[in-house]
Scaffold this motif. Structure first.
Motif, short mmCIF file in Angstrom:
data_model
loop_
_atom_site.label_atom_id
_atom_site.label_comp_id
_atom_site.label_asym_id
_atom_site.label_seq_id
_atom_site.Cartn_x
_atom_site.Cartn_y
_atom_site.Cartn_z
N VAL A 40 0.99 -1.27 0.04
CA VAL A 40 -0.04 -0.16 0.04
C VAL A 40 0.76 1.29 -0.09
O VAL A 40 1.88 1.42 0.61
N ALA A 41 0.14 2.29 -0.60
CA ALA A 41 1.02 3.69 -0.47
C ALA A 41 -0.12 4.73 -0.51
O ALA A 41 -1.14 4.43 -1.23
N PRO A 42 0.17 6.02 -0.03
CA PRO A 42 -0.74 6.96 -0.26
C PRO A 42 -1.02 7.32 -1.87
O PRO A 42 0.00 7.00 -2.59
N ALA A 43 -2.18 7.79 -1.97
CA ALA A 43 -2.57 8.22 -3.55
C ALA A 43 -1.71 9.42 -3.78
O ALA A 43 -1.67 10.43 -3.03
N ARG A 44 -1.16 9.36 -5.04
CA ARG A 44 -0.31 10.56 -5.46
C ARG A 44 -1.06 11.73 -6.17
O ARG A 44 -1.06 12.89 -6.17
N ASP A 45 -2.46 11.01 -6.54
CA ASP A 45 -3.40 12.15 -7.03
C ASP A 45 -4.63 11.96 -6.22
O ASP A 45 -5.54 10.91 -6.25
N ALA A 46 -4.98 13.04 -5.55
CA ALA A 46 -6.27 13.12 -4.57
C ALA A 46 -7.44 12.86 -5.30
O ALA A 46 -8.67 12.48 -4.66
N SER A 70 -6.41 7.47 -15.34
CA SER A 70 -5.07 6.52 -15.76
C SER A 70 -4.95 5.30 -14.89
O SER A 70 -4.05 4.76 -15.33
N LEU A 71 -5.46 5.24 -13.75
CA LEU A 71 -5.48 4.10 -12.88
C LEU A 71 -6.76 3.76 -12.57
O LEU A 71 -7.90 4.66 -12.63
N PRO A 72 -7.12 2.42 -12.68
CA PRO A 72 -8.45 2.09 -12.21
C PRO A 72 -8.49 2.17 -10.94
O PRO A 72 -7.60 2.12 -10.07
N VAL A 73 -9.90 2.52 -10.79
CA VAL A 73 -10.40 2.72 -9.17
C VAL A 73 -10.88 1.55 -8.76
O VAL A 73 -12.07 1.46 -9.29
N LEU A 74 -10.58 0.90 -7.78
CA LEU A 74 -11.46 -0.26 -7.33
C LEU A 74 -11.98 0.21 -5.88
O LEU A 74 -11.48 0.86 -4.98
N VAL A 75 -13.35 -0.31 -5.68
CA VAL A 75 -13.83 -0.01 -4.40
C VAL A 75 -13.67 -1.36 -3.59
O VAL A 75 -14.21 -2.52 -4.13
N ALA A 76 -13.12 -1.34 -2.57
CA ALA A 76 -12.49 -2.26 -1.84
C ALA A 76 -13.83 -3.29 -1.03
O ALA A 76 -14.49 -2.38 -0.07
N SER A 77 -13.97 -4.19 -0.98
CA SER A 77 -14.73 -5.02 -0.13
C SER A 77 -14.16 -5.63 0.99
O SER A 77 -14.76 -6.22 2.17
N SER A 78 -12.90 -5.82 0.74
CA SER A 78 -11.98 -6.60 1.96
C SER A 78 -10.63 -6.33 1.93
O SER A 78 -10.06 -6.45 0.39
N VAL A 79 -10.05 -5.86 2.79
CA VAL A 79 -8.28 -5.65 2.69
C VAL A 79 -7.95 -6.30 4.01
O VAL A 79 -8.20 -6.28 5.13
N THR A 80 -6.98 -7.44 3.80
CA THR A 80 -6.52 -8.33 4.65
C THR A 80 -4.83 -7.92 4.62
O THR A 80 -4.29 -8.23 3.58
N VAL A 81 -4.25 -7.60 6.02
CA VAL A 81 -2.94 -7.51 5.93
C VAL A 81 -2.33 -8.85 5.61
O VAL A 81 -2.50 -9.78 6.57
N ILE A 82 -1.19 -9.06 5.09
CA ILE A 82 -0.41 -10.39 4.93
C ILE A 82 0.98 -10.06 5.06
O ILE A 82 1.44 -9.00 4.87
N PRO A 83 1.70 -11.13 5.19
CA PRO A 83 3.24 -11.21 5.21
C PRO A 83 3.67 -10.49 3.99
O PRO A 83 3.05 -10.98 2.80
N GLU A 84 4.88 -10.27 3.68
CA GLU A 84 5.42 -9.91 2.38
C GLU A 84 5.61 -11.21 1.62
O GLU A 84 6.24 -12.02 2.12
N PRO A 85 5.31 -11.40 0.44
CA PRO A 85 5.40 -12.70 -0.46
C PRO A 85 7.03 -13.19 -0.53
O PRO A 85 7.85 -12.10 -0.55
N GLU A 86 7.16 -14.29 -0.65
CA GLU A 86 8.58 -14.82 -0.80
C GLU A 86 9.19 -14.22 -2.10
O GLU A 86 10.40 -14.17 -2.13
#
Length: 246
Positions: free
Chosen positions: A168-174, A226-242
Motif C-alpha cells: 500500500v501507498a498513499p494516493a499521489r492523485d487526490a 489513468s489508474l483503475p479505481v477499485l471499491v474495496a470489499s475486503s482488505v487483509t494485511v499479509i506477510p510480504e510474499p517470498e
C-alpha cells in the motif's frame, strides 16, 4: 647497491604475498555475502529467481579462487618481512566497506519509497481477453488487471470481483482513490523495475512502513482514469510474499 635478499615491497609498503592474502580474504568475504543471500533467499529482492544457479556458481568460483590464493601465498607470506607499514591497501578497503555494509544492513525489496522513481509499463495494443466470471471472485496479479484495463475492453471489468496482492501507498492523485495498491515487475533486476498500481476506495489504508495486503474489490469505471479505481470489499494485511516482484 640493492641487496637481492631484501624483501620485496610495494608502494603501499606491504610485501606482495601479504597484499595477495588481503585480496583473497576480500574475495572470500564477497563469496560469503553472495552465498548467504542465496541460502536465505534474499537475492530475490534484487534479481529474478532464475539467477540462483548463476549466483551459486559465482559464489563457489570466488570461494575457490580465494582459498587457492591464500594457500598459494601462505609460504611466501611467512617468509616475507614487512619493510614499512602504511595501512591497508586502499583498493582492498573499497571492496571491504560495501561488503560489510551489505552484510550488516541488507536493503529490502522495492517498496513505497521507490514509487516516484519507477516507470509504469508502456501502453500496449488492444488485446481480446477471456471474460472474467460474474459469480465468483477472480484472483489476478496487478499486472494482469492493468493489462485488461489498458489493453482490453474496460467495460468487461464492470461488476467483476477480483482479488489482488500488493503493498500500500498513499494516493499521489487526490482525485482518484484514497490510496493505491502497488507491485513491481522486474525482467532481470531492480534496475528495470516497472510499477503496476490501482487506486483504492471504500476502505482505510493500513498503517505501517511496508504493508502488504490482499485486496478484494470491484472497479468503479466512471471514477477511473489513468489508474483503475477499485471499491474495496475486503482488505487483509499479509506477510510480504517470498517473491515480492511479479
Amino acid at each position: 647497491m640493492t641487496d637481492p635478499a631484501a624483501p620485496t615491497t610495494t608502494r603501499g609498503g606491504f610485501a606482495e604475498p601479504l597484499q595477495q592474502s588481503i585480496a583473497a580474504t576480500v574475495v572470500l568475504l564477497l563469496a560469503t555475502v553472495v552465498g548467504s543471500m542465496v541460502i536465505s533467499g534474499s537475492y530475490v529482492d534484487y534479481v529474478q529467481e532464475w539467477f540462483r544457479p548463476y549466483l551459486i556458481a559465482a559464489a563457489l568460483a570466488m570461494a575457490v579462487l580465494g582459498v587457492w590464493t591464500l594457500l598459494d601465498t601462505t609460504d611466501r607470506q611467512a617468509r616475507s618481512e614487512l619493510a614499512h607499514s602504511h595501512g591497508l591497501p586502499r583498493v582492498g578497503l573499497l571492496l571491504v566497506v560495501p561488503s560489510l555494509l551489505f552484510a550488516l544492513a541488507t536493503p529490502s525489496s522495492l517498496g513505497a519509497g521507490a514509487l516516484n522513481q519507477a516507470s509504469p509499463p508502456p501502453p500496449e495494443n488492444q488485446v481480446e481477453f477471456s471474460p472474467l466470471p460474474t459469480e465468483t471472485t477472480t484472483e489476478l496479479t496487478l499486472a494482469d488487471y492493468l493489462d485488461r484495463y489498458r489493453s482490453g475492453q474496460r467495460t468487461d471489468l464492470v461488476g467483476r470481483r477480483v482479488r489482488m496482492v500488493g503493498f500500500v501507498a498513499p494516493a499521489r492523485d487526490a482525485t482518484q482513490g484514497d490510496w493505491t495498491l502497488n507491485r513491481f515487475r522486474i525482467f532481470c533486476c531492480v534496475a528495470d523495475a516497472q510499477l503496476y498500481s490501482v487506486a483504492v476506495r471504500g476502505a482505510p489504508m493500513p498503517v505501517g512502513d511496508v504493508v502488504w495486503v490482499q485486496l478484494e474489490g470491484v472497479i468503479d469505471l466512471p471514477a477511473s482514469g489513468s489508474l483503475p479505481v477499485l471499491v474495496a470489499s475486503s482488505v487483509t494485511v499479509i506477510p510480504e510474499p517470498e517473491m515480492p516482484y511479479l
